[in-house]
Design a protein around this motif. Structure first.
Motif, PDB file in Angstrom:
ATOM      1  N   THR A  24       0.820  -1.224   0.000  1.00  0.00           N
ATOM      2  CA  THR A  24       0.000   0.000   0.000  1.00  0.00           C
ATOM      3  C   THR A  24       0.853   1.273   0.000  1.00  0.00           C
ATOM      4  O   THR A  24       0.408   2.302  -0.517  1.00  0.00           O
ATOM      5  CB  THR A  24      -0.919   0.028   1.230  1.00  0.00           C
ATOM      6  OG1 THR A  24      -0.113  -0.048   2.431  1.00  0.00           O
ATOM      7  CG2 THR A  24      -1.892  -1.150   1.206  1.00  0.00           C
ATOM      8  N   LYS A  44      -3.634  -1.952  -4.707  1.00  0.00           N
ATOM      9  CA  LYS A  44      -3.805  -1.394  -3.366  1.00  0.00           C
ATOM     10  C   LYS A  44      -2.797  -0.294  -3.048  1.00  0.00           C
ATOM     11  O   LYS A  44      -2.832   0.265  -1.950  1.00  0.00           O
ATOM     12  CB  LYS A  44      -3.711  -2.502  -2.319  1.00  0.00           C
ATOM     13  CG  LYS A  44      -4.810  -3.548  -2.426  1.00  0.00           C
ATOM     14  CD  LYS A  44      -4.699  -4.576  -1.319  1.00  0.00           C
ATOM     15  CE  LYS A  44      -5.819  -5.613  -1.398  1.00  0.00           C
ATOM     16  NZ  LYS A  44      -5.739  -6.604  -0.301  1.00  0.00           N
ATOM     17  N   LYS A  88      -1.222   3.052  -2.493  1.00  0.00           N
ATOM     18  CA  LYS A  88      -1.764   4.381  -2.230  1.00  0.00           C
ATOM     19  C   LYS A  88      -0.716   5.487  -2.288  1.00  0.00           C
ATOM     20  O   LYS A  88      -1.028   6.617  -2.641  1.00  0.00           O
ATOM     21  CB  LYS A  88      -2.421   4.412  -0.841  1.00  0.00           C
ATOM     22  CG  LYS A  88      -3.625   3.505  -0.701  1.00  0.00           C
ATOM     23  CD  LYS A  88      -4.213   3.612   0.702  1.00  0.00           C
ATOM     24  CE  LYS A  88      -5.426   2.734   0.861  1.00  0.00           C
ATOM     25  NZ  LYS A  88      -6.018   2.832   2.219  1.00  0.00           N
ATOM     26  N   ALA A 115      -5.901   2.931  -6.786  1.00  0.00           N
ATOM     27  CA  ALA A 115      -5.927   3.411  -5.396  1.00  0.00           C
ATOM     28  C   ALA A 115      -4.878   4.474  -5.110  1.00  0.00           C
ATOM     29  O   ALA A 115      -4.801   4.974  -3.982  1.00  0.00           O
ATOM     30  CB  ALA A 115      -5.754   2.240  -4.434  1.00  0.00           C
ATOM     31  N   GLU A 156      -3.027   7.693  -4.374  1.00  0.00           N
ATOM     32  CA  GLU A 156      -3.456   9.002  -3.877  1.00  0.00           C
ATOM     33  C   GLU A 156      -2.304   9.992  -3.765  1.00  0.00           C
ATOM     34  O   GLU A 156      -2.502  11.193  -3.973  1.00  0.00           O
ATOM     35  CB  GLU A 156      -4.124   8.842  -2.513  1.00  0.00           C
ATOM     36  CG  GLU A 156      -5.399   8.000  -2.538  1.00  0.00           C
ATOM     37  CD  GLU A 156      -5.983   7.812  -1.157  1.00  0.00           C
ATOM     38  OE1 GLU A 156      -5.355   8.284  -0.180  1.00  0.00           O
ATOM     39  OE2 GLU A 156      -7.058   7.192  -1.045  1.00  0.00           O
ATOM     40  N   SER A 210      -7.679   9.549  -8.874  1.00  0.00           N
ATOM     41  CA  SER A 210      -7.759   9.345  -7.424  1.00  0.00           C
ATOM     42  C   SER A 210      -6.736  10.164  -6.648  1.00  0.00           C
ATOM     43  O   SER A 210      -6.698  10.106  -5.408  1.00  0.00           O
ATOM     44  CB  SER A 210      -7.559   7.863  -7.102  1.00  0.00           C
ATOM     45  OG  SER A 210      -6.319   7.393  -7.618  1.00  0.00           O
TER      46      SER A 210
END
Length: 342
Positions: free
Chosen positions: A166, A188, A190, A212, A214, A232
């Motif tokens: 992540t 996944k 981020k 995902a 960000e 995103s």
């Protein structure tokens, strides 16, 4: 003659009374009550001698302890045989344990990634399997739950990452290129932080396929073209690169409804990359080459009631622009941008 028989009978009686209580049917002399026993020397017409001669042997038979069926040699093994059986069991267990250890030793273990030593023609290349859950990477980097830390390891490429990753940090390395396969299938992921590498090229679809993603931090590299990014995004930091006049695609940030922070300091940019989403809170464009601002850069000239409440931090200092010349360009902002007013 009668007296002799009488004396002989009394002698036998004394011997029987004095003998230890070993017989199953022996009378308990301690509880013998003379008042309740009528000692008739002529037992139904016979004398005492004849009475003892006629006693059934079964009445004075000594009970013997019969063998226990549980330890009967005919029903089981002897003590020596049992000991031998226990030794065989122990030996069998030891053999099984050795066999298990040998099987484990023969299994293929994960290959620990290594860095090619300097002077071999390549520097800092991560060696090892390219998948298998990213285990090879975790032997070299630090893995905490879904976060992978590969800071300052002299890597020249992105190491293989597990699908559960992540957050990925590979700061202060020697990575020169980001290819589309480096982050493929990491649904996944981020946050990516590649601060202070030697990145000069990024494939245009290297990040766009990350649903995902960000936060992307690409500070202190040599990037000339910012790649397409997924909608995103909430934070983009590409400070201290070489984006120049053409390094940002047209309307690159328009379709990012969750974008909060956009940092493009020190890139020799000559314009503000509009349109900017209404969600934006902070815009840093210090030390670029921005010389002018239009009325529709932040505000809507056709709607005087439009107010951009979220954008409270605009930095334009270090640019050759005079903010006092275009006051209509930021009248919709809650605060005046930071920069030269003369």
């Amino acid at each position: 003659m009668v007296s002799l028989r009488l004396m002989w009978g009394l002698l036998v009686l004394c011997v029987v009374a004095a003998s230890p209580p070993r017989y199953a049917r022996q009378a308990e002399l301690d509880n013998y009550d003379n008042n309740n026993v009528d000692l008739d020397l002529n037992v139904e017409g016979g004398d005492l001698y004849d009475y003892y001669d006629e006693i059934d042997e079964t009445q004075i038979e000594i009970d013997t302890l019969g063998p226990d069926e549980d330890i009967d040699p005919s029903n089981g093994a002897s003590f020596e045989e049992e000991e031998e059986g226990e030794e065989k069991n122990v030996e069998h267990e030891e053999q099984e344990e050795r066999r298990t250890v040998e099987e484990i030793d023969h299994k293929e273990l994960p290959i620990k990634p290594q860095l090619i030593p300097s002077g071999s023609g390549e520097s800092g290349t991560l060696m090892g399997p390219s998948a298998q859950g990213g285990m090879a990477t975790c032997m070299l980097c630090t893995c905490l739950v879904g976060s992978v830390y590969c800071d300052d390891l002299k890597l020249d490429r992105v190491p293989p990452l597990a699908k559960e990753t992540t957050h990925f940090y590979a700061r202060y390395n020697k990575i020169a290129r980001i290819s589309k396969s480096d982050f493929a299938n990491l649904n996944k992921l981020k946050r990516i932080d590649l601060t202070s590498n030697g990145i000069s090229r990024i494939d245009d679809d290297a990040f766009f396929g990350l649903p995902a993603l960000e936060e992307l931090i690409l500070r202190e590299n040599s990037i000339r073209q910012l790649p397409a990014l997924p909608p995103s995004m909430s934070l983009i930091d590409a400070c201290h690169n070489q984006l120049g006049n053409t390094g940002i695609q047209r309307e690159a940030f328009k379709d990012m409804p969750g974008l909060l922070y956009l940092y493009l300091t020190d890139n020799n940019i000559d314009h503000i990359p509009v349109p900017l989403p209404d969600s934006l809170r902070s815009l840093h464009l210090q030390n670029n080459n921005i010389q002018m601002m239009h009325e529709d850069t932040f505000c809507n000239p056709h709607d005087l009631n439009y107010i951009r409440n979220a954008l409270e931090d605009v930095r334009l200092d270090g640019n050759p622009i005079n903010l006092s010349r275009t006051p209509q360009a930021y009248i919709c902002l809650p605060r005046i941008p930071v920069g030269a007013l003369i």
